[in-house]
Motif scaffolding. Sequence first.
Motif, PDB file in Angstrom:
ATOM      1  N   ASP A 140     -32.233 -77.930 101.545  1.00  0.00           N
ATOM      2  CA  ASP A 140     -31.436 -76.744 101.812  1.00  0.00           C
ATOM      3  C   ASP A 140     -31.617 -76.276 103.248  1.00  0.00           C
ATOM      4  OD1 ASP A 140     -30.286 -76.443  99.238  1.00  0.00           O
ATOM      5  OD2 ASP A 140     -32.122 -75.499  98.493  1.00  0.00           O
ATOM      6  N   LYS A 163     -22.587 -79.689 101.357  1.00  0.00           N
ATOM      7  CA  LYS A 163     -21.622 -79.100 100.432  1.00  0.00           C
ATOM      8  C   LYS A 163     -20.664 -78.182 101.198  1.00  0.00           C
ATOM      9  CE  LYS A 163     -24.461 -79.217  96.251  1.00  0.00           C
ATOM     10  NZ  LYS A 163     -25.250 -78.439  95.268  1.00  0.00           N
ATOM     11  N   GLY A 164     -19.382 -78.369 100.938  1.00  0.00           N
ATOM     12  CA  GLY A 164     -18.386 -77.543 101.587  1.00  0.00           C
ATOM     13  C   GLY A 164     -17.947 -78.061 102.942  1.00  0.00           C
ATOM     14  N   TRP A 205     -24.490 -85.352 104.467  1.00  0.00           N
ATOM     15  CA  TRP A 205     -23.447 -84.755 103.628  1.00  0.00           C
ATOM     16  C   TRP A 205     -23.863 -83.334 103.304  1.00  0.00           C
ATOM     17  CZ3 TRP A 205     -23.512 -82.668  98.689  1.00  0.00           C
ATOM     18  CH2 TRP A 205     -22.270 -82.482  98.054  1.00  0.00           C
ATOM     19  N   GLY A 253     -19.604 -85.675  93.848  1.00  0.00           N
ATOM     20  CA  GLY A 253     -19.267 -84.628  94.809  1.00  0.00           C
ATOM     21  C   GLY A 253     -18.289 -85.207  95.802  1.00  0.00           C
ATOM     22  N   SER A 302     -28.261 -78.295  98.889  1.00  0.00           N
ATOM     23  CA  SER A 302     -26.988 -78.092  99.579  1.00  0.00           C
ATOM     24  C   SER A 302     -26.596 -79.247 100.496  1.00  0.00           C
ATOM     25  CB  SER A 302     -27.036 -76.799 100.397  1.00  0.00           C
ATOM     26  OG  SER A 302     -28.049 -76.876 101.399  1.00  0.00           O
ATOM     27  N   SER A 303     -27.554 -80.120 100.818  1.00  0.00           N
ATOM     28  CA  SER A 303     -27.234 -81.217 101.738  1.00  0.00           C
ATOM     29  C   SER A 303     -28.056 -82.460 101.433  1.00  0.00           C
ATOM     30  CB  SER A 303     -27.449 -80.793 103.193  1.00  0.00           C
ATOM     31  OG  SER A 303     -28.782 -80.361 103.393  1.00  0.00           O
ATOM     32  N   VAL A 359     -28.334 -83.534  93.576  1.00  0.00           N
ATOM     33  CA  VAL A 359     -27.043 -83.210  94.174  1.00  0.00           C
ATOM     34  C   VAL A 359     -26.651 -81.777  93.822  1.00  0.00           C
ATOM     35  CG1 VAL A 359     -24.566 -83.722  94.166  1.00  0.00           C
ATOM     36  CG2 VAL A 359     -26.221 -85.590  94.253  1.00  0.00           C
ATOM     37  N   GLU A 360     -26.915 -81.382  92.571  1.00  0.00           N
ATOM     38  CA  GLU A 360     -26.598 -80.029  92.131  1.00  0.00           C
ATOM     39  C   GLU A 360     -27.537 -78.995  92.748  1.00  0.00           C
ATOM     40  OE1 GLU A 360     -26.400 -79.409  87.963  1.00  0.00           O
ATOM     41  OE2 GLU A 360     -24.417 -80.316  87.775  1.00  0.00           O
TER      42      GLU A 360
END
Length: 233
Positions: free
Chosen positions: A106, A210-211, A208, A86, A38-39, A34-35
């Motif tokens: 990514d 990030k952002g 999902w 997240g 990015s998806s 997850v870290e």
Amino acid sequence: MPKSKRDKKISLTKTDKKGLALKQKIVEDVRNCVEKYSSIYVFTFSNMRNELMKDVREQWKPSRFFFGKNKVIGVGLGRNKEEEVGDDLHKISKCLKGQCALLFTDSPKDEVLEWFSSYSCEDFARSGCTVGKTIQLSEGPLKKFPHSMEPYLRQLGLPTKLEKGVVTLIKDYEVCKKGTVLSPEQAKILEYLGHRLATFKLDLRAGWVKGTGFERLDGQNEEKEQTDDEMDE
């Protein structure tokens, strides 16, 4: 300094020490991914083939595929809003039902969607598979088979005999019928005949980023699923 969401300790009960250590490692691996990426995408699969999945993994390097027990992976992501590592990741956890897995990547969303929509691979159907086609053989010679195979073909159920050293079908024979489940003998006959009736395919269920957050990708209504989950509880 605020504490990282991934540092949350979640209890994993009803397991021995060895099993607990394995589950804890899976949870940690999920949180590391997850870290790192990015998806995340949830996908389902049909007619899984390990050798074909190995090729898929190679195509998607350095992305990471995650197969395992849905409940344990869900713990890693967070099973609810309080546990999630997240924002909105608990919604991904709720999509982990049945035969499914995760892709951490990514790669841009458009690239992911295009690849999944276009990828499929034909393969031989296995015993227990429901076929979508009827295969009928006509009476006469089966020249593709050497004479030495004739006894084995009879064992599989084919009505054959040797005529002047040629394997011959003595009457019309239906190998399989559309909509029926294959027996081991039928699956082997189809393989010998070269009929590939199974399709290895991966279908996106949800994503999902990030952002950006969570998005359902299979046309299912998120609100309806949440209502169904509440009814199950």
